[in-house]
Motif scaffolding. Structure first.
Motif, PDB file in Angstrom:
ATOM      1  N   SER A 167       0.824  -1.220   0.000  1.00 35.02           N
ATOM      2  CA  SER A 167       0.000   0.000   0.000  1.00 35.02           C
ATOM      3  C   SER A 167       0.853   1.263   0.000  1.00 35.02           C
ATOM      4  O   SER A 167       0.617   2.203   0.762  1.00 35.02           O
ATOM      5  CB  SER A 167      -0.944   0.002   1.213  1.00 35.02           C
ATOM      6  N   LEU A 168       1.850   1.279  -0.875  1.00 37.48           N
ATOM      7  CA  LEU A 168       2.733   2.433  -0.986  1.00 37.48           C
ATOM      8  C   LEU A 168       2.158   3.438  -1.979  1.00 37.48           C
ATOM      9  O   LEU A 168       1.591   3.060  -2.999  1.00 37.48           O
ATOM     10  CB  LEU A 168       4.127   1.993  -1.462  1.00 37.48           C
ATOM     11  N   GLY A 169       2.325   4.713  -1.678  1.00 38.06           N
ATOM     12  CA  GLY A 169       1.973   5.735  -2.646  1.00 38.06           C
ATOM     13  C   GLY A 169       3.040   5.829  -3.718  1.00 38.06           C
ATOM     14  O   GLY A 169       4.210   5.512  -3.485  1.00 38.06           O
ATOM     15  N   TYR A 170       2.651   6.269  -4.894  1.00 37.63           N
ATOM     16  CA  TYR A 170       3.630   6.400  -5.974  1.00 37.63           C
ATOM     17  C   TYR A 170       4.622   7.515  -5.662  1.00 37.63           C
ATOM     18  O   TYR A 170       4.276   8.516  -5.034  1.00 37.63           O
ATOM     19  CB  TYR A 170       2.918   6.675  -7.305  1.00 37.63           C
ATOM     20  N   PRO A 171       5.890   7.331  -6.081  1.00 38.85           N
ATOM     21  CA  PRO A 171       6.883   8.390  -5.850  1.00 38.85           C
ATOM     22  C   PRO A 171       6.446   9.693  -6.498  1.00 38.85           C
ATOM     23  O   PRO A 171       5.799   9.690  -7.562  1.00 38.85           O
ATOM     24  CB  PRO A 171       8.152   7.839  -6.531  1.00 38.85           C
ATOM     25  N   SER A 172       6.796  10.804  -5.881  1.00 38.91           N
ATOM     26  CA  SER A 172       6.450  12.096  -6.471  1.00 38.91           C
ATOM     27  C   SER A 172       7.233  12.348  -7.750  1.00 38.91           C
ATOM     28  O   SER A 172       6.839  13.174  -8.565  1.00 38.91           O
ATOM     29  CB  SER A 172       6.707  13.222  -5.473  1.00 38.91           C
ATOM     30  N   LEU A 173       8.363  11.655  -7.942  1.00 37.51           N
ATOM     31  CA  LEU A 173       9.079  11.736  -9.214  1.00 37.51           C
ATOM     32  C   LEU A 173       8.230  11.052 -10.272  1.00 37.51           C
ATOM     33  O   LEU A 173       7.862   9.890 -10.126  1.00 37.51           O
ATOM     34  CB  LEU A 173      10.449  11.062  -9.116  1.00 37.51           C
ATOM     35  N   ARG A 174       7.926  11.766 -11.346  1.00 38.32           N
ATOM     36  CA  ARG A 174       7.049  11.213 -12.366  1.00 38.32           C
ATOM     37  C   ARG A 174       7.859  10.369 -13.338  1.00 38.32           C
ATOM     38  O   ARG A 174       9.047  10.552 -13.505  1.00 38.32           O
ATOM     39  CB  ARG A 174       6.364  12.338 -13.133  1.00 38.32           C
ATOM     40  N   GLY A 175       7.174   9.466 -14.018  1.00 39.77           N
ATOM     41  CA  GLY A 175       7.841   8.736 -15.090  1.00 39.77           C
ATOM     42  C   GLY A 175       7.614   7.248 -15.013  1.00 39.77           C
ATOM     43  O   GLY A 175       7.356   6.666 -13.951  1.00 39.77           O
ATOM     44  N   ALA A 176       7.748   6.623 -16.185  1.00 44.41           N
ATOM     45  CA  ALA A 176       7.404   5.212 -16.318  1.00 44.41           C
ATOM     46  C   ALA A 176       8.339   4.290 -15.549  1.00 44.41           C
ATOM     47  O   ALA A 176       7.951   3.188 -15.160  1.00 44.41           O
ATOM     48  CB  ALA A 176       7.415   4.834 -17.807  1.00 44.41           C
ATOM     49  N   ASN A 177       9.590   4.714 -15.336  1.00 38.98           N
ATOM     50  CA  ASN A 177      10.578   3.813 -14.737  1.00 38.98           C
ATOM     51  C   ASN A 177      10.787   4.033 -13.244  1.00 38.98           C
ATOM     52  O   ASN A 177      11.663   3.397 -12.643  1.00 38.98           O
ATOM     53  CB  ASN A 177      11.921   3.962 -15.460  1.00 38.98           C
ATOM     54  N   GLN A 178      10.011   4.913 -12.629  1.00 39.46           N
ATOM     55  CA  GLN A 178      10.311   5.247 -11.240  1.00 39.46           C
ATOM     56  C   GLN A 178      10.042   4.105 -10.269  1.00 39.46           C
ATOM     57  O   GLN A 178      10.663   4.058  -9.201  1.00 39.46           O
ATOM     58  CB  GLN A 178       9.580   6.516 -10.818  1.00 39.46           C
TER      59      GLN A 178
END
Length: 434
Positions: free
Chosen positions: A242-253
């Protein structure tokens, strides 16, 4: 030591003038000799990160998470955009000029007659600074390759290779296998060696086995899954759900985030990190110039994509952004890059090209770039739907794009660090007046 510079700008100018006189020798003997004279060593865990793309993002995520967990974190990251101080952070704060000058003096005091390049000298200075800062953990980003990079005179407790693709072929080789071997040079016997490239080169796997490193492969030793709302990480013995997505955008993050979490699993006894600290660290992480979307209209995206692998990811990210009537590209790149390979995945997204010369003797000519791009004009493009313009520098190219773009259009600034830095500097000047 008489006549040494007393300010950071003066020191950097001296090192740049010396650099022109030093032969770039792809070896570690000079750096290792000075390191030994300095007695340079870390008394805390060291995480070293190499890779064609994604290493800066991985370093930033590790720093952000570990800071939230209360640790004193040192970070060496490069290159810088506006100020050299960006390369060294202690506790999340940029190193001061005074700190850096003291460390430059320390290197100069011990180097004797050993000639060092700009990168070798500054690397030793920043590692001296970090090693003496009473850190809980040090994160070191590799510059070029791995095996022969100056950072590799330090033995890492955890080594990460984020991705392996074709770049810097003059130094590293022209295949993924050759480049993978160079990057695997940061692995150490008996220590964790993490590779988050979905298709790890056989040369990297073989080298890890040959030296007895503890190899962690994506898909075998750690992995991730997710939906549009959240994602999960699974390692050898640790799960984070249940982790939020990194604030760094992009397909490979998520690949980069998974590598970071695998490293934290390796170090879980020395540096325990809670679930909330991971979540907060990922949500709050910042890294300029990596699919960085600026606030305001028109939409402006900054991305240092300067090789085909990174440009393909940038193109995918642009395709996921939704509709914009026109896309303007501010583009400058070095002559020794695979320019056609960088342009190819971007061509379908860009309507108007504003290409720029860069402040480097290695810069690709804006005129030659313009010729390449003019030849790519779509056969069905109507008047005003496709254009190519050349400019003397990125600031002028960006000013032209801004003057022509509508509020619903977007401008993507990409290519060399010089391209993005030039636009960053121009925007700073327009905002602050200096």
């Amino acid at each position: 030591m008489p006549n040494l510079p007393t300010t950071l700008p003066a020191w950097l100018a001296l090192l740049e003038s010396r650099h022109a006189e030093v032969h770039i020798d792809m070896g570690l003997d000079r750096v290792r000799a000075v390191k030994e004279r300095m007695g340079l060593k870390f008394d805390c865990p060291v995480i070293m990160v190499a890779g064609t793309n994604g290493k800066g993002s991985t370093c930033a995520m590790l720093e952000s998470i570990l800071l939230r967990a209360g640790y004193k974190v040192g970070l060496y990251i490069k290159p810088h955009f506006l100020d050299f101080n960006e390369r060294a952070r202690i506790g999340g704060e940029l190193a001061t000029d005074a700190m850096l000058v003291a460390s430059f003096n320390a290197v100069e005091a011990q180097r004797g007659d050993v000639a060092l390049t700009y990168f070798e000298f500054t690397t030793l200075a920043i590692m001296h600074l970090l090693a003496g800062a009473g850190l809980d953990v040090a994160i070191l980003e590799v510059g070029l390759g791995g095996r022969l990079d100056a950072v590799n005179v330090i033995d890492a407790d955890v080594a990460i290779v984020t991705s392996v693709d074709i770049d810097h072929t003059d130094y590293l080789g022209d295949t993924r296998e050759k480049i993978g071997f160079e990057k695997a040079g940061i692995f150490r016997p008996g220590k964790a060696a993490i590779c988050s490239d979905p298709v790890a080169p056989a040369s990297l796997v073989a080298h890890a086995a040959e030296i007895g490193a503890d190899l962690w492969l994506l898909g075998r030793d750690f992995n991730y899954s997710g939906d549009k709302q959240q994602w999960n990480f699974g390692g050898r013995s640790q799960r984070r759900n249940s982790l939020g997505y990194p604030s760094l955008r992009g397909a490979n993050q998520l690949l980069n985030a998974s590598a970071a979490l695998a490293a934290l699993e390796v170090l879980r006894l020395e540096l325990p990190v809670g679930a909330q600290e991971v979540r907060t660290g990922l949500v709050l992480v910042e890294l300029p110039g990596r699919f960085q979307v600026l606030p305001g209209r028109p939409t402006v995206i900054l991305d240092v994509a300067h090789n085909p692998h990174a440009a393909a990811a940038l193109g995918q990210n642009l395709g996921n952004m939704g509709f914009h009537p026109f896309t303007y590209a501010v583009f400058g790149v070095m002559e020794d890059k695979d320019i056609d390979g960088v342009i190819a995945p971007m061509a379908e997204y860009v309507d108007h090209w504003c290409v720029a010369d860069l402040p480097s003797p290695r810069s690709a000519s804006s005129g030659k770039l313009a010729e390449k791009l003019a030849a790519l004009r779509p056969a069905d493009a109507k008047e005003g739907e496709y254009s190519v313009s050349a400019f003397a520098d990125p600031a002028q190219a960006f000013a032209n794009a801004m003057s022509r773009a509508g509020e619903n259009d977007r401008i993507v600034v990409f290519g060399s660090f010089y391209t993005v830095a030039g636009v960053m500097a121009a925007r700073k000047t327009s905002i602050t007046g200096k």
